[in-house]
Design a protein around this motif. Structure first.
Motif, PDB file in Angstrom:
ATOM      1  N   VAL A 174      28.650  41.852  43.331  1.00  0.00           N
ATOM      2  CA  VAL A 174      30.167  41.799  43.327  1.00  0.00           C
ATOM      3  C   VAL A 174      30.638  43.105  43.423  1.00  0.00           C
ATOM      4  CG1 VAL A 174      30.277  39.654  42.059  1.00  0.00           C
ATOM      5  CG2 VAL A 174      30.049  41.890  40.775  1.00  0.00           C
ATOM      6  N   VAL A 175      31.795  43.227  43.864  1.00  0.00           N
ATOM      7  CA  VAL A 175      32.556  44.504  43.924  1.00  0.00           C
ATOM      8  C   VAL A 175      33.921  44.491  43.592  1.00  0.00           C
ATOM      9  CG1 VAL A 175      31.366  45.010  46.286  1.00  0.00           C
ATOM     10  CG2 VAL A 175      33.502  43.863  46.321  1.00  0.00           C
ATOM     11  N   PRO A 176      34.541  45.604  43.327  1.00  0.00           N
ATOM     12  CA  PRO A 176      35.836  45.747  42.785  1.00  0.00           C
ATOM     13  C   PRO A 176      36.838  44.662  43.497  1.00  0.00           C
ATOM     14  CG  PRO A 176      34.824  47.784  42.556  1.00  0.00           C
ATOM     15  CD  PRO A 176      34.116  46.958  43.340  1.00  0.00           C
ATOM     16  N   GLY A 177      37.645  43.852  42.816  1.00  0.00           N
ATOM     17  CA  GLY A 177      38.601  43.009  43.479  1.00  0.00           C
ATOM     18  C   GLY A 177      38.147  41.870  43.433  1.00  0.00           C
ATOM     19  N   ASP A 178      36.706  41.417  43.505  1.00  0.00           N
ATOM     20  CA  ASP A 178      36.268  40.032  43.599  1.00  0.00           C
ATOM     21  C   ASP A 178      36.833  39.198  42.458  1.00  0.00           C
ATOM     22  OD1 ASP A 178      34.865  40.305  45.859  1.00  0.00           O
ATOM     23  OD2 ASP A 178      33.022  40.619  44.863  1.00  0.00           O
ATOM     24  N   VAL A 179      37.130  37.889  42.665  1.00  0.00           N
ATOM     25  CA  VAL A 179      37.570  37.018  41.285  1.00  0.00           C
ATOM     26  C   VAL A 179      36.308  36.094  41.261  1.00  0.00           C
ATOM     27  CG1 VAL A 179      39.035  35.301  40.701  1.00  0.00           C
ATOM     28  CG2 VAL A 179      40.017  37.128  42.073  1.00  0.00           C
ATOM     29  N   VAL A 180      35.821  36.390  40.311  1.00  0.00           N
ATOM     30  CA  VAL A 180      34.723  35.626  39.912  1.00  0.00           C
ATOM     31  C   VAL A 180      34.883  34.482  39.140  1.00  0.00           C
ATOM     32  CG1 VAL A 180      33.095  37.600  40.267  1.00  0.00           C
ATOM     33  CG2 VAL A 180      33.913  37.195  38.146  1.00  0.00           C
ATOM     34  N   LEU A 181      35.689  34.183  38.334  1.00  0.00           N
ATOM     35  CA  LEU A 181      36.209  33.381  37.221  1.00  0.00           C
ATOM     36  C   LEU A 181      37.380  32.759  37.505  1.00  0.00           C
ATOM     37  CD1 LEU A 181      34.074  34.546  34.003  1.00  0.00           C
ATOM     38  CD2 LEU A 181      33.411  32.673  35.715  1.00  0.00           C
ATOM     39  N   ASP A 182      37.831  31.521  37.399  1.00  0.00           N
ATOM     40  CA  ASP A 182      39.093  30.895  37.442  1.00  0.00           C
ATOM     41  C   ASP A 182      39.297  30.109  35.942  1.00  0.00           C
ATOM     42  OD1 ASP A 182      41.344  29.560  37.916  1.00  0.00           O
ATOM     43  OD2 ASP A 182      41.062  28.736  39.578  1.00  0.00           O
ATOM     44  N   LEU A 183      40.183  30.628  35.102  1.00  0.00           N
ATOM     45  CA  LEU A 183      40.236  30.275  33.857  1.00  0.00           C
ATOM     46  C   LEU A 183      40.812  29.008  33.835  1.00  0.00           C
ATOM     47  CD1 LEU A 183      41.013  33.386  31.811  1.00  0.00           C
ATOM     48  CD2 LEU A 183      38.658  32.402  32.254  1.00  0.00           C
ATOM     49  N   SER A 184      41.730  28.685  34.735  1.00  0.00           N
ATOM     50  CA  SER A 184      42.328  27.331  34.699  1.00  0.00           C
ATOM     51  C   SER A 184      41.558  26.211  34.925  1.00  0.00           C
ATOM     52  CB  SER A 184      43.464  27.338  35.968  1.00  0.00           C
ATOM     53  OG  SER A 184      42.755  27.350  37.411  1.00  0.00           O
ATOM     54  N   ASN A 185      40.181  26.525  35.444  1.00  0.00           N
ATOM     55  CA  ASN A 185      39.120  25.411  35.483  1.00  0.00           C
ATOM     56  C   ASN A 185      38.393  25.383  34.346  1.00  0.00           C
ATOM     57  OD1 ASN A 185      40.216  24.602  38.095  1.00  0.00           O
ATOM     58  ND2 ASN A 185      38.953  26.019  39.161  1.00  0.00           N
ATOM     59  N   MET A 186      38.606  26.166  33.212  1.00  0.00           N
ATOM     60  CA  MET A 186      37.683  26.304  32.200  1.00  0.00           C
ATOM     61  C   MET A 186      38.414  26.060  30.841  1.00  0.00           C
ATOM     62  SD  MET A 186      35.623  29.544  33.574  1.00  0.00           S
ATOM     63  CE  MET A 186      34.395  29.714  32.358  1.00  0.00           C
ATOM     64  N   THR A 187      39.162  25.045  30.839  1.00  0.00           N
ATOM     65  CA  THR A 187      39.884  24.397  29.496  1.00  0.00           C
ATOM     66  C   THR A 187      38.829  24.554  28.357  1.00  0.00           C
ATOM     67  OG1 THR A 187      39.785  22.365  30.158  1.00  0.00           O
ATOM     68  CG2 THR A 187      41.735  23.410  30.609  1.00  0.00           C
ATOM     69  N   ASN A 188      39.465  24.712  26.853  1.00  0.00           N
ATOM     70  CA  ASN A 188      38.697  24.901  25.919  1.00  0.00           C
ATOM     71  C   ASN A 188      37.674  25.616  25.850  1.00  0.00           C
ATOM     72  OD1 ASN A 188      40.568  22.843  24.908  1.00  0.00           O
ATOM     73  ND2 ASN A 188      39.687  21.290  25.816  1.00  0.00           N
ATOM     74  N   GLN A 189      37.239  26.748  26.619  1.00  0.00           N
ATOM     75  CA  GLN A 189      36.069  27.641  26.518  1.00  0.00           C
ATOM     76  C   GLN A 189      36.507  28.996  26.180  1.00  0.00           C
ATOM     77  OE1 GLN A 189      33.175  27.411  29.718  1.00  0.00           O
ATOM     78  NE2 GLN A 189      34.034  25.436  30.588  1.00  0.00           N
ATOM     79  N   THR A 190      35.899  29.338  25.413  1.00  0.00           N
ATOM     80  CA  THR A 190      36.115  30.997  25.074  1.00  0.00           C
ATOM     81  C   THR A 190      34.861  31.843  25.626  1.00  0.00           C
ATOM     82  OG1 THR A 190      36.962  30.433  22.872  1.00  0.00           O
ATOM     83  CG2 THR A 190      36.332  32.709  23.080  1.00  0.00           C
ATOM     84  N   LEU A 191      35.622  32.789  26.499  1.00  0.00           N
ATOM     85  CA  LEU A 191      34.914  33.675  27.081  1.00  0.00           C
ATOM     86  C   LEU A 191      34.633  35.151  26.328  1.00  0.00           C
ATOM     87  CD1 LEU A 191      35.478  32.890  30.921  1.00  0.00           C
ATOM     88  CD2 LEU A 191      33.714  31.824  29.550  1.00  0.00           C
ATOM     89  N   LYS A 192      33.506  35.789  26.301  1.00  0.00           N
ATOM     90  CA  LYS A 192      33.375  37.188  26.016  1.00  0.00           C
ATOM     91  C   LYS A 192      33.134  37.941  27.282  1.00  0.00           C
ATOM     92  CE  LYS A 192      31.194  40.285  22.591  1.00  0.00           C
ATOM     93  NZ  LYS A 192      29.774  40.073  21.416  1.00  0.00           N
ATOM     94  N   LEU A 193      33.963  39.139  27.699  1.00  0.00           N
ATOM     95  CA  LEU A 193      33.822  39.795  28.826  1.00  0.00           C
ATOM     96  C   LEU A 193      33.289  41.291  28.509  1.00  0.00           C
ATOM     97  CD1 LEU A 193      37.150  39.080  30.616  1.00  0.00           C
ATOM     98  CD2 LEU A 193      35.036  37.932  31.131  1.00  0.00           C
ATOM     99  N   SER A 203      42.631  34.678  36.080  1.00  0.00           N
ATOM    100  CA  SER A 203      41.341  35.020  36.783  1.00  0.00           C
ATOM    101  C   SER A 203      40.700  36.145  36.181  1.00  0.00           C
ATOM    102  CB  SER A 203      41.774  35.439  38.533  1.00  0.00           C
ATOM    103  OG  SER A 203      42.336  34.470  38.943  1.00  0.00           O
ATOM    104  N   ILE A 204      39.478  36.038  36.261  1.00  0.00           N
ATOM    105  CA  ILE A 204      38.745  37.263  35.728  1.00  0.00           C
ATOM    106  C   ILE A 204      38.124  37.977  37.030  1.00  0.00           C
ATOM    107  CG2 ILE A 204      36.374  38.049  34.626  1.00  0.00           C
ATOM    108  CD1 ILE A 204      38.574  36.631  32.950  1.00  0.00           C
ATOM    109  N   VAL A 205      38.521  39.442  36.949  1.00  0.00           N
ATOM    110  CA  VAL A 205      38.296  40.064  38.220  1.00  0.00           C
ATOM    111  C   VAL A 205      37.441  41.379  38.128  1.00  0.00           C
ATOM    112  CG1 VAL A 205      39.698  41.714  39.751  1.00  0.00           C
ATOM    113  CG2 VAL A 205      40.706  39.522  38.940  1.00  0.00           C
ATOM    114  N   VAL A 206      36.533  41.429  38.935  1.00  0.00           N
ATOM    115  CA  VAL A 206      35.513  42.880  38.969  1.00  0.00           C
ATOM    116  C   VAL A 206      35.979  44.124  38.960  1.00  0.00           C
ATOM    117  CG1 VAL A 206      33.475  43.780  39.913  1.00  0.00           C
ATOM    118  CG2 VAL A 206      33.760  41.006  39.880  1.00  0.00           C
ATOM    119  N   VAL A 207      35.704  45.043  38.171  1.00  0.00           N
ATOM    120  CA  VAL A 207      36.213  46.224  38.431  1.00  0.00           C
ATOM    121  C   VAL A 207      35.329  47.266  38.794  1.00  0.00           C
ATOM    122  CG1 VAL A 207      38.415  45.624  36.894  1.00  0.00           C
ATOM    123  CG2 VAL A 207      36.393  46.678  35.874  1.00  0.00           C
ATOM    124  N   LYS A 208      34.207  46.848  38.939  1.00  0.00           N
ATOM    125  CA  LYS A 208      33.094  48.037  39.221  1.00  0.00           C
ATOM    126  C   LYS A 208      32.029  47.097  39.884  1.00  0.00           C
ATOM    127  CE  LYS A 208      30.246  48.243  35.153  1.00  0.00           C
ATOM    128  NZ  LYS A 208      29.509  49.135  34.191  1.00  0.00           N
TER     129      LYS A 208
END
Length: 244
Positions: free
Chosen positions: A18-37, A47-52
């Protein structure tokens, strides 16, 4: 930058470059899930976006991060790291964790820590610690306890040998299932190991020759495939037998 459209399965991007700017996760499709970034990702609305640049990694139950092989370490809360004490004051130890700034370890950040039992660490003492806070522009805060306040595996690492690696290799060594080089070594040798996400590894064993073999095997493993790692370990073990 390429926006990778996220479907309902974020697992499809795991282990992909992945490279900066890539959108890798769409939270609107992941209801009732808690993520740790972890490092290399940030939340932008839904959205969860790549920064490096690097590879998207995942560990159960819910942690995602971007893995990059860098010598420099960027601290993140929850990371386990190997730190070297460089100075001490009345309330804190100052510790080098290979980050952009020294970290501080409060003298009470130990299991059952009180003013009556403050540990005494000289400069150069090696510690296995947990990053508690890592805010931009501030010195990271460390602890020698796990999230429940127990010492667990944290504390001073005595004797043995510490060497440095890339942060990418550190994450590989900590991955599950056990990486091939550690699996092959563990079948034949008895040793202790502590791996910091900051690119430091500590090894200890009953004999210096075992420590040398384990350290050399780990340092040589980063660019090798699983099969090549096992072959390399076998050769090192044969040389160890010949020298004893």
């Amino acid at each position: 930058m390429e926006n990778k459209p996220s479907g309902s399965s974020p697992a499809s991007f795991v282990d992909q470059s992945v490279v900066p700017g890539d959108v890798v996760l769409d939270l609107s499709n992941m209801t009732n899930q808690t993520l740790k970034l972890g490092g290399g990702l940030r939340q932008d609305c839904d959205s969860i976006v790549v920064v490096k640049a690097g590879k998207l990694r995942f560990t159960k139950p819910n942690k995602y991060w971007v893995e990059s092989s860098h010598k420099r370490y960027e601290p993140h809360a929850g990371d386990s790291v190997l730190g070297i004490v460089v100075d001490s004051k009345a309330d804190n130890f100052f510790v080098d964790i290979k980050g952009p700034a020294l970290a501080f370890l409060p003298v009470l950040a130990f299991e059952g820590g009180t003013r009556r039992n403050i540990p005494k660490f000289e400069a150069g003492t090696l510690l296995y610690v947990r990053v508690v806070k890592a805010n931009p522009g501030m010195n990271p805060e460390l602890s020698c306890t796990d999230a429940s306040g127990k010492a667990a595996e944290f504390g001073q690492l005595k004797d043995g040998y510490m060497f440095e690696s890339s942060t990418g290799l550190s994450r590989i060594l900590l991955s599950s299932p056990t990486c091939p080089v550690l699996e092959a070594l563990g079948k034949k040798l008895s040793f202790e190991i502590a791996v910091g996400l900051n690119g430091r590894v500590w090894v200890n064993a009953t004999t210096p020759s075992t420590i040398i073999v384990v350290a050399n095997a780990i340092m040589n493993s980063e660019s090798l495939s699983g099969v090549q790692q096992r072959i390399m370990v076998e050769k090192l073990l044969q040389n160890l037998k010949l020298s004893t």
